[in-house]
Design a protein around this motif. Structure first.
Motif, PDB file in Angstrom:
ATOM      1  N   ASP A  45       0.823  -1.196   0.000  1.00 40.24           N
ATOM      2  CA  ASP A  45       0.000   0.000   0.000  1.00 40.24           C
ATOM      3  C   ASP A  45       0.867   1.259   0.000  1.00 40.24           C
ATOM      4  O   ASP A  45       2.086   1.188  -0.117  1.00 40.24           O
ATOM      5  CB  ASP A  45      -1.022  -0.044   1.120  1.00 40.24           C
ATOM      6  CG  ASP A  45      -2.042  -1.151   0.898  1.00 40.24           C
ATOM      7  OD1 ASP A  45      -2.277  -1.526  -0.267  1.00 40.24           O
ATOM      8  OD2 ASP A  45      -2.601  -1.676   1.880  1.00 40.24           O
ATOM      9  N   ALA A  46       0.234   2.416   0.093  1.00 43.44           N
ATOM     10  CA  ALA A  46       0.943   3.668  -0.149  1.00 43.44           C
ATOM     11  C   ALA A  46       1.158   4.471   1.135  1.00 43.44           C
ATOM     12  O   ALA A  46       0.192   4.860   1.788  1.00 43.44           O
ATOM     13  CB  ALA A  46       0.176   4.520  -1.151  1.00 43.44           C
ATOM     14  N   ILE A  68      -0.594  -3.126  -4.078  1.00 47.03           N
ATOM     15  CA  ILE A  68      -1.772  -2.346  -3.672  1.00 47.03           C
ATOM     16  C   ILE A  68      -2.869  -3.339  -3.305  1.00 47.03           C
ATOM     17  O   ILE A  68      -3.300  -4.140  -4.152  1.00 47.03           O
ATOM     18  CB  ILE A  68      -2.249  -1.422  -4.805  1.00 47.03           C
ATOM     19  CG1 ILE A  68      -1.107  -0.526  -5.305  1.00 47.03           C
ATOM     20  CG2 ILE A  68      -3.441  -0.589  -4.342  1.00 47.03           C
ATOM     21  CD1 ILE A  68      -0.536   0.399  -4.272  1.00 47.03           C
ATOM     22  N   SER A  74      -3.967   3.256  -2.887  1.00 45.20           N
ATOM     23  CA  SER A  74      -2.859   3.686  -3.740  1.00 45.20           C
ATOM     24  C   SER A  74      -2.392   5.100  -3.439  1.00 45.20           C
ATOM     25  O   SER A  74      -1.277   5.475  -3.805  1.00 45.20           O
ATOM     26  CB  SER A  74      -3.259   3.576  -5.213  1.00 45.20           C
ATOM     27  OG  SER A  74      -4.448   4.301  -5.469  1.00 45.20           O
ATOM     28  N   ALA A  77      -0.252   7.639  -5.930  1.00 45.98           N
ATOM     29  CA  ALA A  77       0.573   6.604  -6.545  1.00 45.98           C
ATOM     30  C   ALA A  77       1.472   7.134  -7.646  1.00 45.98           C
ATOM     31  O   ALA A  77       2.648   6.769  -7.732  1.00 45.98           O
ATOM     32  CB  ALA A  77      -0.325   5.489  -7.090  1.00 45.98           C
ATOM     33  N   VAL A  91      -1.304  -5.091  -8.738  1.00 45.77           N
ATOM     34  CA  VAL A  91      -2.691  -4.833  -8.370  1.00 45.77           C
ATOM     35  C   VAL A  91      -3.555  -5.930  -8.989  1.00 45.77           C
ATOM     36  O   VAL A  91      -3.290  -6.391 -10.108  1.00 45.77           O
ATOM     37  CB  VAL A  91      -3.142  -3.430  -8.838  1.00 45.77           C
ATOM     38  CG1 VAL A  91      -3.099  -3.306 -10.360  1.00 45.77           C
ATOM     39  CG2 VAL A  91      -4.529  -3.099  -8.319  1.00 45.77           C
ATOM     40  N   LEU A  99      -5.823   2.823 -11.791  1.00 45.54           N
ATOM     41  CA  LEU A  99      -4.467   3.359 -11.869  1.00 45.54           C
ATOM     42  C   LEU A  99      -4.042   3.494 -13.327  1.00 45.54           C
ATOM     43  O   LEU A  99      -3.058   2.912 -13.765  1.00 45.54           O
ATOM     44  CB  LEU A  99      -3.504   2.436 -11.110  1.00 45.54           C
ATOM     45  CG  LEU A  99      -3.781   2.283  -9.611  1.00 45.54           C
ATOM     46  CD1 LEU A  99      -2.960   1.148  -9.028  1.00 45.54           C
ATOM     47  CD2 LEU A  99      -3.478   3.590  -8.884  1.00 45.54           C
TER      48      LEU A  99
END
Length: 226
Positions: A45-46, A68, A74, A77, A91, A99
């Protein structure tokens, strides 16, 4: 605005502070090497897109795999990927459309292997492409995304929200997790949100027993949370 440094919660496993860009989500970083001794680090994850975060990751060999786990995880991202240049951003295929044009995006259907024996695998329910990440080191660590979260008592649960994609499918995935894991291969869980309910522990230490205590059939009629 400065960002607090990540916290080492297990050896070579770091948890970032909750990220506003992912609705308070918690991202994780696993330091790892492949069979040739090259860096094979995994970001889950972000984290916040900030110079301190990028410097922390670069100083530890960068990010070779970025997973993700669900829609909304995200964050920023594109900006973060511009700094990290991660060669593989993973993903689940049903959420790849979220995305568009993200460099080095790699999709998978059921599972994607990671160096060191780990894998990202599809656990639909919270969102169509919701996923978890399993890391076999240190007794086994399950990064649960938003598939399983701590409740207000700090107990790992599938939580039904008003925007949950498919509650029965999510509960069926719980049964599969119960069948997959044993006390020998699952020691810890790291959820992607609600980590404040762990009351400073930052990690679920009795993950297997908490997983086995869940009763999906009884949870089927659980009301949705706001």
């Amino acid at each position: 605005m400065s960002v607090k440094p990540p916290r080492e919660i297990l050896e070579n496993i770091y948890a970032f502070p909750p990220n506003r860009a992912t609705l308070g989500g918690t991202a994780y970083f696993c330091i790892n090497h492949d069979d040739a001794g090259e860096a094979a680090n995994v970001l889950i994850d972000a984290p916040a897109q900030a110079p301190e975060v990028v410097a922390f990751l670069r100083d530890r060999g960068g990010v070779q795999y970025w997973v993700i786990t669900h829609r909304g995880a995200s964050g920023e991202a594109k900006a973060l990927q511009a700094d990290l240049s991660c060669p593989k951003v993973l993903v689940q295929e049903q959420e790849a459309y979220l995305l568009p044009d993200l460099p080095n995006l790699v999709t998978y259907r059921d599972r994607y292997p990671l160096p060191g024996g780990g894998e990202a695998f599809w656990t639909p329910g919270f969102s169509p492409g919701s996923a978890c990440v399993y890391w076999p080191q240190q007794g086994g660590i399950l990064f649960t995304g938003r598939h399983l979260l701590p409740d207000r008592d700090g107990q790992l649960q599938p939580l039904r929200f008003s925007k949950t994609f498919h509650w029965p499918r999510q509960l069926r995935q719980i049964k599969q997790l119960q069948e997959r894991f044993t006390a020998e291969n699952l020691a810890y869980a790291c959820p992607a949100a609600n980590t404040g309910f762990l009351r400073g522990q930052a990690i679920v230490k009795d993950a297997y027993s908490q997983l086995q205590a869940l009763e999906p059939d009884q949870l089927l009629q659980a009301p949705a949370l706001l």
